[in-house]
Design a protein around this motif. Sequence first.
Motif, PDB file in Angstrom:
ATOM      1  N   ILE A  41       0.701  -1.181   0.280  1.00 54.22           N
ATOM      2  CA  ILE A  41      -0.064  -0.002  -0.035  1.00 54.22           C
ATOM      3  C   ILE A  41       0.848   1.090  -0.013  1.00 54.22           C
ATOM      4  O   ILE A  41       0.658   2.310  -0.670  1.00 54.22           O
ATOM      5  CB  ILE A  41      -0.948   0.031   1.172  1.00 54.22           C
ATOM      6  CG1 ILE A  41      -2.005  -0.849   1.153  1.00 54.22           C
ATOM      7  CG2 ILE A  41      -1.633   1.280   1.365  1.00 54.22           C
ATOM      8  CD1 ILE A  41      -2.858  -1.265   2.286  1.00 54.22           C
ATOM      9  N   THR A  42       1.902   1.154   0.884  1.00 50.78           N
ATOM     10  CA  THR A  42       2.684   2.480   0.767  1.00 50.78           C
ATOM     11  C   THR A  42       3.111   2.546  -0.283  1.00 50.78           C
ATOM     12  O   THR A  42       3.469   3.744  -0.788  1.00 50.78           O
ATOM     13  CB  THR A  42       3.844   2.226   2.046  1.00 50.78           C
ATOM     14  OG1 THR A  42       3.049   1.686   3.162  1.00 50.78           O
ATOM     15  CG2 THR A  42       4.562   3.301   2.269  1.00 50.78           C
ATOM     16  N   PHE A  43       3.790   1.421  -1.220  1.00 44.00           N
ATOM     17  CA  PHE A  43       4.404   1.755  -2.299  1.00 44.00           C
ATOM     18  C   PHE A  43       3.565   2.174  -3.441  1.00 44.00           C
ATOM     19  O   PHE A  43       3.957   3.295  -3.995  1.00 44.00           O
ATOM     20  CB  PHE A  43       4.891   0.512  -2.998  1.00 44.00           C
ATOM     21  CG  PHE A  43       5.878   0.477  -4.248  1.00 44.00           C
ATOM     22  CD1 PHE A  43       6.803   0.974  -4.375  1.00 44.00           C
ATOM     23  CD2 PHE A  43       4.966  -0.038  -5.308  1.00 44.00           C
ATOM     24  CE1 PHE A  43       7.327   1.264  -5.628  1.00 44.00           C
ATOM     25  CE2 PHE A  43       5.323   0.184  -6.521  1.00 44.00           C
ATOM     26  CZ  PHE A  43       6.770   0.778  -6.778  1.00 44.00           C
ATOM     27  N   LEU A  44       2.319   1.899  -3.352  1.00 41.62           N
ATOM     28  CA  LEU A  44       1.394   2.560  -4.106  1.00 41.62           C
ATOM     29  C   LEU A  44       1.125   3.846  -4.074  1.00 41.62           C
ATOM     30  O   LEU A  44       0.895   4.644  -5.018  1.00 41.62           O
ATOM     31  CB  LEU A  44      -0.092   1.572  -4.167  1.00 41.62           C
ATOM     32  CG  LEU A  44      -0.034   0.384  -4.985  1.00 41.62           C
ATOM     33  CD1 LEU A  44      -1.294  -0.213  -4.718  1.00 41.62           C
ATOM     34  CD2 LEU A  44       0.367   0.382  -6.193  1.00 41.62           C
TER      35      LEU A  44
ATOM     36  N   PHE B  86      -8.809   3.362   8.299  1.00 42.39           N
ATOM     37  CA  PHE B  86      -9.108   2.850   9.756  1.00 42.39           C
ATOM     38  C   PHE B  86      -8.301   1.513   9.624  1.00 42.39           C
ATOM     39  O   PHE B  86      -7.209   1.454  10.466  1.00 42.39           O
ATOM     40  CB  PHE B  86     -10.467   2.508   9.985  1.00 42.39           C
ATOM     41  CG  PHE B  86     -10.531   2.013  11.311  1.00 42.39           C
ATOM     42  CD1 PHE B  86     -10.251   2.522  12.619  1.00 42.39           C
ATOM     43  CD2 PHE B  86     -10.935   0.761  11.530  1.00 42.39           C
ATOM     44  CE1 PHE B  86     -10.299   1.861  13.827  1.00 42.39           C
ATOM     45  CE2 PHE B  86     -11.269   0.050  12.649  1.00 42.39           C
ATOM     46  CZ  PHE B  86     -10.677   0.645  13.712  1.00 42.39           C
ATOM     47  N   ALA B  87      -8.372   0.798   8.616  1.00 45.06           N
ATOM     48  CA  ALA B  87      -7.952  -0.461   8.444  1.00 45.06           C
ATOM     49  C   ALA B  87      -6.189  -0.317   8.256  1.00 45.06           C
ATOM     50  O   ALA B  87      -5.309  -0.838   8.857  1.00 45.06           O
ATOM     51  CB  ALA B  87      -8.074  -1.325   7.280  1.00 45.06           C
ATOM     52  N   LEU B  88      -5.759   0.720   7.482  1.00 50.88           N
ATOM     53  CA  LEU B  88      -4.306   1.274   7.451  1.00 50.88           C
ATOM     54  C   LEU B  88      -3.717   1.520   8.902  1.00 50.88           C
ATOM     55  O   LEU B  88      -2.519   1.240   9.270  1.00 50.88           O
ATOM     56  CB  LEU B  88      -4.326   2.257   6.401  1.00 50.88           C
ATOM     57  CG  LEU B  88      -2.798   2.463   5.683  1.00 50.88           C
ATOM     58  CD1 LEU B  88      -2.519   1.361   5.282  1.00 50.88           C
ATOM     59  CD2 LEU B  88      -2.872   3.824   4.729  1.00 50.88           C
ATOM     60  N   GLY B 100       7.242   3.398  11.320  1.00 50.40           N
ATOM     61  CA  GLY B 100       7.321   4.847  11.396  1.00 50.40           C
ATOM     62  C   GLY B 100       7.636   5.227  10.168  1.00 50.40           C
ATOM     63  O   GLY B 100       6.788   6.587   9.599  1.00 50.40           O
ATOM     64  N   ALA B 101       8.448   4.813   9.460  1.00 49.53           N
ATOM     65  CA  ALA B 101       8.536   5.240   8.265  1.00 49.53           C
ATOM     66  C   ALA B 101       7.280   5.164   7.109  1.00 49.53           C
ATOM     67  O   ALA B 101       7.170   6.008   6.299  1.00 49.53           O
ATOM     68  CB  ALA B 101      10.050   4.818   7.368  1.00 49.53           C
ATOM     69  N   LEU B 102       6.906   4.061   7.410  1.00 44.67           N
ATOM     70  CA  LEU B 102       5.718   3.750   6.521  1.00 44.67           C
ATOM     71  C   LEU B 102       4.713   4.951   6.500  1.00 44.67           C
ATOM     72  O   LEU B 102       4.000   5.496   5.677  1.00 44.67           O
ATOM     73  CB  LEU B 102       5.165   2.478   6.594  1.00 44.67           C
ATOM     74  CG  LEU B 102       6.010   1.142   6.025  1.00 44.67           C
ATOM     75  CD1 LEU B 102       5.177  -0.035   6.490  1.00 44.67           C
ATOM     76  CD2 LEU B 102       6.571   1.350   4.919  1.00 44.67           C
ATOM     77  N   LYS B 103       4.428   5.043   7.797  1.00 43.57           N
ATOM     78  CA  LYS B 103       3.608   6.228   8.329  1.00 43.57           C
ATOM     79  C   LYS B 103       3.805   7.399   7.594  1.00 43.57           C
ATOM     80  O   LYS B 103       2.943   8.360   7.137  1.00 43.57           O
ATOM     81  CB  LYS B 103       3.403   6.393   9.522  1.00 43.57           C
ATOM     82  CG  LYS B 103       2.501   5.512  10.392  1.00 43.57           C
ATOM     83  CD  LYS B 103       2.028   5.764  11.782  1.00 43.57           C
ATOM     84  CE  LYS B 103       2.939   6.058  12.747  1.00 43.57           C
ATOM     85  NZ  LYS B 103       3.714   4.772  13.168  1.00 43.57           N
TER      86      LYS B 103
END
Lengths: 300, 290, 445
Positions: A41-44, B86-88, B100-103
């Motif tokens: 998801i993050t990549f997209l 919400f799921a994310l 943390g980086a993903l956020k």
Amino acid sequence: MSRAVAEPTPAVASGPRQPLSPAKRKQRRTLLALAAIAYLITFLVILPILWIVLLSFQPSADILNDPLSLGHLGLANYVNAVQSLPLLRMYANTFLIAIAAVSLGTVVSFMAAFALTRMVFRHRRLQSAVKFYFLAGLAVPVYILLFPVYRLDLALGLFGTYGALILPYAAVSIPFNTLLMTGFLADFPAEIEEAAIIDGAGLWRLCISVVLPIMRPVIATILIFNIVYVFNEFPFASILINDPNMVTVSLAVSRFQGQFTVDYGGMMASATMVLIPQLVIYAFFQRQIIAGMTAGAVKG
Amino acid sequence: MNWISSRPKILLMLAPAFILFTLFMTYPVGYSLAFSLTKFQGFGTPRWTGLDNYARILTDQFFWQALVNTAIILVVSLAVLIPGSFALALLLQRKIAGSGALKALVFGPAIIAPILVGLIWVFILDPKIGLLNRALAGLGVPAVTWIGGNTLTPYSVAIVFIWSSIGFAMTIFYAGLQTLPSDVMEASALDGATGWQQVRHVTIPMLRATFAIVTILLITNVFKIFELVYVLTGGGPVHRSETLVSYMYYVTFTNQQYGYGMALAVIITVLGALVSAGYLMLSSRKGDRR
Amino acid sequence: MRSLILRRPLKQLLAAVALTTSTALALSACAAPSTPSGSAPASAGAKTEITLSMQNPDVKTADPATWAIVQAFEAANPDVTVTVSGEAVAEHLQKLSIAAQSDTLPDIFWVYKANAEEMLQAGKLLDLKPVLDELGITSELPTSTVENFTSDGKIYGVPYQELLTGLWVNKKILTDNGLQMPTTFDDLVNVAKTLHAKGITTISNGANQSAFSVWSFLVWLDRFGYEDKLSGLLDGSISYNNADFQRMYEHIAQLRDAGAFSSNVSTQTYQQAVSQFTNGKAAMLDAGVWASSAIQESKVAPNIGFWQGAQFSDGVGNQNIIMDVASAPLVVSAKSGADPTKLAAIKKFLAFYYGEKGQQILVDNGQPPVTNYQATVDETTQSVLKVALEAASAEGVSSPKSQPDLLVSTQVANAMYDSIYGVIQNQLEPKAALDLVQKALDENR
């Protein structure tokens, strides 16, 4: 980050190879799957951002005709942007306005939110009426405000000063701040505060050393959003700034858009340069949100 | 709490926000409301026309088209964003390496000025030069008119809006999750609740206020969508893809019909407030919070 | 304990925030008196500042002609400083509109003709007639230009730049496909059909954020009797939905059906349309002389032609016309005109701009002169501009007095653009397109 170091995360943990119980193994597999989904998801989500960064290294002509060609990558757009934009001044102005407007907006909203959720009004209806009065501001499109705010700034003698932007920015943030703060405060039981009052805490001490720490994640969230708002706000900035020495970064991108000419490369490069400090600010405040976890645990 | 609630103290706490808000929000809205009752081209002198501008909205086909488009965008983006973000937030709360980086990265799009969001996506969605159709052509799929055609534009705008808002909504949910008392969560886990049961019976009910906040913010933000459409299609072809605010902007500034534009703005404000209030009423009827 | 430690940085943050707030407020209060409001002390030998507000955010790069004139003027007049500022057209007009209501207009500024007339009526603009007569500029300007900017016997504006529009033609694409330079509408349809069969766009244009980019079709209106119909259109005695215009809009539909336009005309901007043409991917570009610099720098420069547009056997009146008129005006605010020091500086600036030096600078930057000045055009470095200027001065060709959209209110002008693009994009039947403009005319009466 320190948290991540302190307790290595299971997804990458390569502990001693002991036979795991089936439940543990299942848990671990689920976590791996979830991690994969999160990465995907993050990549997209960031793909388009990477794309602006890529475009920012391409000549304008290539951006329009063959954005996928990687033949002529170079720093020309950045050189051009740095030369034609007073970037340092823009950042300095933006930070000054952002710090002043966001602090002002957050402090007054915090006070109001406290009054609206924790203080006892003689008429309860008045309390919710004031709250809805603030919240209704969320529905107001900025274009309704432009013209009158300009007149107001002139009348108050603010025009041509930083105050011309600081006050409207702070005012516009009140509905959003109030919504978040009252929403989260309503979720908290008031017991600790009552305990603090019994201990003899006054109003200020109650606000600053009891309620504020609890609200830490929310306040961090609010600060992030408000700063982002100031960084990106265009309609007010384009109308209320008359002095070339007071320009903000939100005007940077539009500098490349003329009546009959658009410098797409310059836009992409300046966009990238506006973006990066904001990501850094986010990363900074995000730690505050995480730190809030421990603060929140205090009351447990 | 009564002890700290003397009338002067309440006034002191409310006054700064109240004065600032009234001066820079309420007064300007009133000022524009007055202009909405005039015919004013922006440069000459306003002429009083009463409710003419409001009557004109009723027969303005472009306004109704913009309303339909905004409604489509509202429904599609709420349906995807509320559960999705919400799921994310739940996902990123798990102990995933580098969460943390993903956020920070997921929040990235929320940082980008809307006008640039439009610019990025026009190069993706343009039917002729856009990335998406080029990729599809590679797979042998014929070109799709994502934007600028007769029907798909509002859906494409919704997708772009979802992209740019998911980090925003996720961050609020995430902050909400952080404020949940850990003892309750631990207790329910000890009770043997599975992940899904915990989310459904503990987390969601406890975050009802957060859901309301996110929903209201998204509703009011959809009602304010402007730059996305302005950059993607300029509202075209011939105003077919306008949203409420993009059409109001066109009327007010491109067409320079300031009076009529302000009438549209007033209606947009009222509609946004009504939809939000309607949602609040519905959600509070479902379950009265303690 | 842990919570205490965590709390400390937050307290510091709060203190810092409080400090900065108060500092910022103090700063803004201090900054107030120094605002540029024209109240600078006019001591002897001090520089006079005049403000020039334009329709481009970065005048230096987007409008090099104006920038060069200002630089040369300042060099020649050390006692005057010209502060140039600018915004994109939409923001520029917003700002002017608000400034007009608040009496904070810049000294000299670019504005649409229709808006200038409204401001003149509201008493916001200086009548330039005495100034222009005194400086001898009036006689240097084409009569049609002066008439165009005259209202109630007052001259409210001077031409900013020349509006010489038409279709830039890549002649190589035509010859490569065995085609001749078209003259009539039938020729054009034939070109479109041939090129469409080979996947080449005939006329490059784009409606996204640039609905106004319909210049060549505005000339069509003049080829169907617009000038004679204008007063009737404005007073309501003639409908926009008349038989002549009906034929014209049907011709747009024919051209569309012949595949003349790009498939992404709805999402493409004017800038992309230019780029499509300069990259040799379209045979013609609907634009004007302002595009000459971009074309000159591109690889299509050696093959360039400039076409006045299609002539119609079923048109009305003279078909051999080219749009060569004054564009939007530069105007002077009445408030600045009342300040003798400023007025003196403004006069100097106008004398320079419309003098020989100023006009030659226009030409050097790819713009035709707006006065009767006979310019020197460099054969090699300005070959593209030269082609356009030659087309404008060709034997037997004449120009309308003004461009059709400049003679009506902004709302009607926008409806015209919508009606033309509506047919190009196959969104409106010719009749519906005509009704759209008529509706705007009705609402504006």
